[in-house]
Design an enzyme around this catalytic site. Structure first.
Site, PDB file in Angstrom:
ATOM      1  N   CYS A  25      -8.935 106.510 -30.996  1.00 43.35           N
ATOM      2  CA  CYS A  25      -9.134 106.702 -32.963  1.00 43.35           C
ATOM      3  C   CYS A  25      -9.013 107.636 -33.139  1.00 43.35           C
ATOM      4  O   CYS A  25      -9.466 107.739 -34.967  1.00 43.35           O
ATOM      5  CB  CYS A  25      -9.864 105.315 -32.874  1.00 43.35           C
ATOM      6  SG  CYS A  25     -11.626 105.350 -31.784  1.00 43.35           S
ATOM      7  N   HIS A  53     -12.894 111.437 -48.180  1.00 45.23           N
ATOM      8  CA  HIS A  53     -12.197 110.797 -48.334  1.00 45.23           C
ATOM      9  C   HIS A  53     -11.317 110.599 -49.151  1.00 45.23           C
ATOM     10  O   HIS A  53     -10.898 109.302 -49.388  1.00 45.23           O
ATOM     11  CB  HIS A  53     -13.723 109.896 -48.792  1.00 45.23           C
ATOM     12  CG  HIS A  53     -13.602 108.614 -47.884  1.00 45.23           C
ATOM     13  ND1 HIS A  53     -15.039 108.051 -48.131  1.00 45.23           N
ATOM     14  CD2 HIS A  53     -12.706 108.280 -47.094  1.00 45.23           C
ATOM     15  CE1 HIS A  53     -15.207 106.699 -48.016  1.00 45.23           C
ATOM     16  NE2 HIS A  53     -13.319 106.618 -47.024  1.00 45.23           N
ATOM     17  N   ASN A 112     -12.321 113.126 -31.957  1.00 44.11           N
ATOM     18  CA  ASN A 112     -13.060 113.940 -32.900  1.00 44.11           C
ATOM     19  C   ASN A 112     -14.609 114.663 -31.944  1.00 44.11           C
ATOM     20  O   ASN A 112     -14.960 115.742 -32.349  1.00 44.11           O
ATOM     21  CB  ASN A 112     -13.644 112.743 -33.861  1.00 44.11           C
ATOM     22  CG  ASN A 112     -12.466 112.733 -35.143  1.00 44.11           C
ATOM     23  OD1 ASN A 112     -10.811 113.327 -34.388  1.00 44.11           O
ATOM     24  ND2 ASN A 112     -12.508 111.686 -36.024  1.00 44.11           N
ATOM     25  N   ASP A 113     -14.744 113.353 -31.631  1.00 45.70           N
ATOM     26  CA  ASP A 113     -16.193 113.972 -31.036  1.00 45.70           C
ATOM     27  C   ASP A 113     -16.355 114.996 -29.762  1.00 45.70           C
ATOM     28  O   ASP A 113     -16.833 115.479 -29.400  1.00 45.70           O
ATOM     29  CB  ASP A 113     -16.981 112.948 -30.987  1.00 45.70           C
ATOM     30  CG  ASP A 113     -18.112 111.830 -32.768  1.00 45.70           C
ATOM     31  OD1 ASP A 113     -18.399 113.533 -32.672  1.00 45.70           O
ATOM     32  OD2 ASP A 113     -18.331 111.544 -33.268  1.00 45.70           O
TER      33      ASP A 113
END
Ligand code: PEP
Ligand code: MG
Length: 836
Positions: free
Chosen positions: A768, A460, A720-721
């Site tokens: 996304c 992050h 991603n998931d």
């Protein structure tokens, strides 16, 4: 049965073997009575002990309680003594805490400190404690409490009954990451375990003890075990050690490859010292080194009574553990489990018995909690650094880091506020690691670049550094932390290098390079503003994944045409408390305003899975990724859903192009119910209709896109998931990180199904997830029929450039080939560079 002794000991000890107590009060009365009967205290002392217990809890831990009288009643003590009630059946001291050795203390001198020191040692030694709780020999208890023999710093270098030999084949030796896995295995065993190397041996349940062995590749170690399940415990430990070899070797190879990568971009002509890390945010920066971790901390010594001090230390450790847990979750999510393991190893230091014992010993010697903790950390870290092994020196840096976190919990005044003390001139900020909040609050007027010892390029803080446009290098190792403040350094965020003390010529050439780059960037910036129109005239929307209003201007400057994903759970993760409806309203409104008419997709809370919010106190789940996360949680928690929807509709009522998106939708009924709630709240607020879309992250949703599209205004695919669920690869598993490729044909086929299903109902499809920001991935997705791509702002220019250089036909042909490929490697091999 009663025993008594008073030889050369500091106090008399009276022991009641096999006692029974009906309650805590009964236990205190009995132990107090022993003291009174022995003539050590006035009868009133018993009441003083009860009063003390009412004011402060005297449970020391590990089944030991130490009731004693009030300070002001010291005069009731005639001579120093202790009395021990051995309660084999135990008595509940506090809810969930049972006491089995109740040690009553009557002391009006400092002699009780010696007793406490022994007790703190004793409670670290579970085995010995168990013996004392079951022994019929009162003298054994007397000896344990009266013998002041110093504990050996290390376990004597002998082996336990069963042994196994192993030669370390980890190229970097035993460092914290594998060490922490050894500790986990050892802790799960009942048997006594030991690890020996030559004349040194260590307790494998203590990371520090293990690291102090300084094991290098080629060293032979003897694992040994004794007691219940010794053989299987030994086998488990050896298996853990062996199983890590392959990964350790692979990591070392990767590190070597990285160091050997030829430097692209700016190169010094002189030969300045170089530290290699990982490129995290592009650009070149020159500045004066300011080392955050190296700041000397002046920790005042403020003694408190031991029980209060113990509780303070315990609270600080628990709170730090909770914060570390959040940090681990967060890091695993963005960086992958490999990097999160760094923090896992750091968190393990919080449970280290050597460290805690040392702290307790300093406390019983009469020092304050913060002082004792700080000094214990410094001493242990000093020992690790003194071993002269760079890997262990890095662990010392970890220890300092964790140490500071705990200190800040003990006393917030001790949190390192050193970011504020930065020099005025352009600074290269060097730190062990930066927290996202540190990074977010950096004064970009003063900080020119960042170099951290730990961390990874997708952390992050690295993402924030990119957002702030600060050149940054991460994972530079402990050498960075040893740099003297004031040293001149150049951070190269493209090659991942930090150059130390460059010559005047090199400085001049780096400055010229920076000026050049600034010019090029300015030119690109003009280009970024152009839409992504393919060579045959098809326009693809390119948006940014942005969570906060202050990041919007940068995203727009990068060419973001809106925000395609605002992850609202970060409002919860970063705040440390649940933001209420008004707080949320203000943030959504600020996002809309910052976007000046551009579209905004707000994703409803996606909590659960890898995004755990400690302050929500959600139940622990065996498989959180398959548990109550995203929409499933929202449907169960109107207290979370309703304020968010109300805040959103209130914000939308005042204008702007806002859409709501629900995460982790699996079945149509979930969407139907969520939409119904949206409509109720909208009507209550008399707000306008706004589009409601869903994320496609679960294979079931992709397969059933057709029926979902009847109820959704748009889809945004969370690759991603989707990758995690389609490939059955936990996105946090470091072992499988290389295989969790969103370009796997299975994932691409699900995306194709999704686009097809959506088309029938005029529902548009975006992406996304991370692959949208990969230029080749973006071309492929476009070929599959995706109309909108949302990504980290920094990725936008390259994606736009790639799309502008290609035609729809070629991208469609590319997509068709990818769908038919056998694996992700085959898909990646189709990448022939710009234009398809
Ligand atoms: C995704 O799963 O691709 C996504 C964008 O959501 P997150 O990464 O926040 O889970
Ligand atoms: Mg997701």
């Amino acid at each position: 049965m009663l025993a008594e002794t008073a030889p050369e000991a500091v106090a008399q000890t009276h022991v009641a073997i096999g006692a029974k107590a009906a309650s805590k009060e009964d236990a205190i009365r009995q132990v107090g009575q022993l003291l009174v009967a022995s003539g050590a205290a006035d009868p009133a002392y018993v009441e003083s002990m009860l009063a003390r217990e009412a004011a402060a809890n005297t449970f020391l831990g590990s089944a030991v309680a130490i009731p004693h009288g009030m300070k002001e009643d010291r005069a009731m003590v005639k001579h120093d003594a202790i009395a021990v009630l051995q309660l084999r059946g135990g008595v509940e001291w506090n809810p969930g805490q049972g006491a089995r050795l109740v040690v009553g203390i009557a002391a009006n001198s400092d002699s009780h400190i010696a007793i406490l020191r022994r007790l703190t040692r004793l409670i670290q030694d579970e085995e010995k404690l168990e013996t004392l709780i079951s022994t019929d020999d009162a003298q054994a208890i007397v000896r344990a409490l009266e013998s002041d023999a110093p504990e050996p710093a290390r376990i004597a270098a002998t082996d336990l009954a069963q042994t196994a030999e192993w030669t370390v084949d980890y190229p970097s030796g035993l460092h914290a990451r594998p060490g922490s896995a050894w500790v986990d295995t050892a802790k799960a065993q009942k048997a006594r375990l030991r690890v020996r190397h030559g004349d040194d041996s260590a307790d494998p349940r203590s990371l520090i003890s293990l690291l102090q062995l300084g094991l290098k590749q080629g060293d032979t170690v003897i694992f040994s075990a004794e007691g219940e399940g010794a053989r299987s415990a030994l086998d488990a430990l050896v298996k853990t050690a062996r199983n890590l070899s392959a990964r350790e070797k692979r990591d070392a190879e990767r590190a070597e490859e990285k160091a050997a990568t030829p430097i692209r971009g700016w190169k010094p002509t002189g030969n300045p010292e170089m530290i290699t890390g990982v490129a995290a945010s592009p650009g070149l920066a020159i500045g004066t080194v300011h080392v955050l971790a190296a700041e000397e901390l002046d920790v005042p010594d403020v003694p408190v009574d031991l029980v209060t001090g113990g509780a303070q230390l315990n609270d600080a450790l628990s709170q730090t553990r909770a914060h570390m847990k959040a940090l681990i979750d967060d890091t695993a999510r963005r960086l992958g489990a490999g990097d999160a393991a760094i923090f896992k190893a750091q968190a393990d230091l919080l449970d280290d018995t050597d460290l805690i014992t040392l702290t307790c010993q300093l406390m019983v010697e009469g020092h304050g909690v913060a002082w004792s903790w700080h000094n214990a950390v410094e001493r242990v870290a000093g020992q690790l650094s003194a071993l002269g092994n760079p890997v262990l020196a890095a662990r010392a840096a970890d220890l300092h880091d964790v140490g500071r976190r705990v200190l800040a919990e003990i006393d917030p005044a001790l949190s390192t506020g050193s970011l504020a003390d930065m020099p005025g001139e352009p600074t290269i900020l060097v730190a062990s690691d930066l927290s996202p909040s540190d990074t977010a609050t950096l004064d970009t007027g003063r900080v020119a670049g960042i170099a951290t010892a730990l961390g990874g390029p997708t952390s992050h803080s690295a993402i924030l550094a990119r957002t702030l446009g600060l050149p940054s290098v991460v994972a530079g190792g402990a050498r960075l932390l040893a740099l003297a403040a004031g040293t001149t350094a150049i951070v190269d965020g493209d090659s991942g290098r930090v150059w130390i003390d460059p010559s005047a010529d090199d400085l001049a050439s780096a400055r010229a390079w920076i000026a050049d780059l600034a010019q090029k960037r300015a030119a690109e910036e003009a280009e970024r503003g152009q839409p992504a129109i393919t060579t045959d005239g098809m326009r693809i929307e390119v948006a940014a994944n942005v969570n906060r209003p202050d990041q919007v201007p940068f995203a727009v400057a990068q060419g973001g045409e809106g925000v395609g994903l605002m992850r609202t759970e970060f409002l919860f993760l970063e705040a440390g408390e649940t933001p209420d409806e008004d707080d949320q309203y203000a943030i959504y409104r600020a996002m809309i305003d910052a976007l000046e008419g551009r579209p905004l997709i707000v994703r409803a809370l996606d909590i659960g899975g890898d995004k755990q919010v400690p302050h929500l106190d959600l139940p622990e789940e065996e498989n959180p990724f398959l548990g109550v996360r995203g929409a499933r949680l929202l449907l169960r928690r109107p207290d979370l859903l309703d304020p968010q929807l109300r805040a959103l509709y209130r914000a939308a009522k005042e204008g702007g192009d806002v859409k709501i998106m629900f995460p982790m939708i699996t079945s149509a009924w979930e969407l139907i119910r969520l939409r119904a709630r949206c409509e109720e709240i909208r009507a209550e607020l008399d707000a306008p209709q706004i589009p409601v879309g869903i994320m496609i992250e679960v294979p079931a949703a992709a397969v059933q896109a057709r029926s979902l599209a009847r109820h959704a205004n748009f889809f945004s695919i969370g690759t991603n998931d989707l990758t995690q669920y389609a490939l059955a690869i936990d996105r946090q598993n470091p072992e499988l990180a290389g295989e969790a490729d969103s370009l796997h044909p299975a994932v691409l086929n699900l995306i194709a199904l999704c686009v097809e299903g959506a088309k029938e109902h005029g529902c548009w499809v975006g992406v996304c997830g991370g692959i949208a920001g990969d230029p080749f991935g973006a071309a492929l997705l476009t070929g599959l029929g995706v109309a909108e791509l949302s990504m980290t702002p920094r990725d936008i220019p390259a994606v736009k450039a790639r799309l502008r250089g290609a035609g729809m036909d070629e991208m469609k042909a590319l997509a068709a080939r990818a769908l038919a490929a056998a694996g992700a490697d085959e898909v990646r091999a189709l990448d022939t560079g710009a234009g398809e």
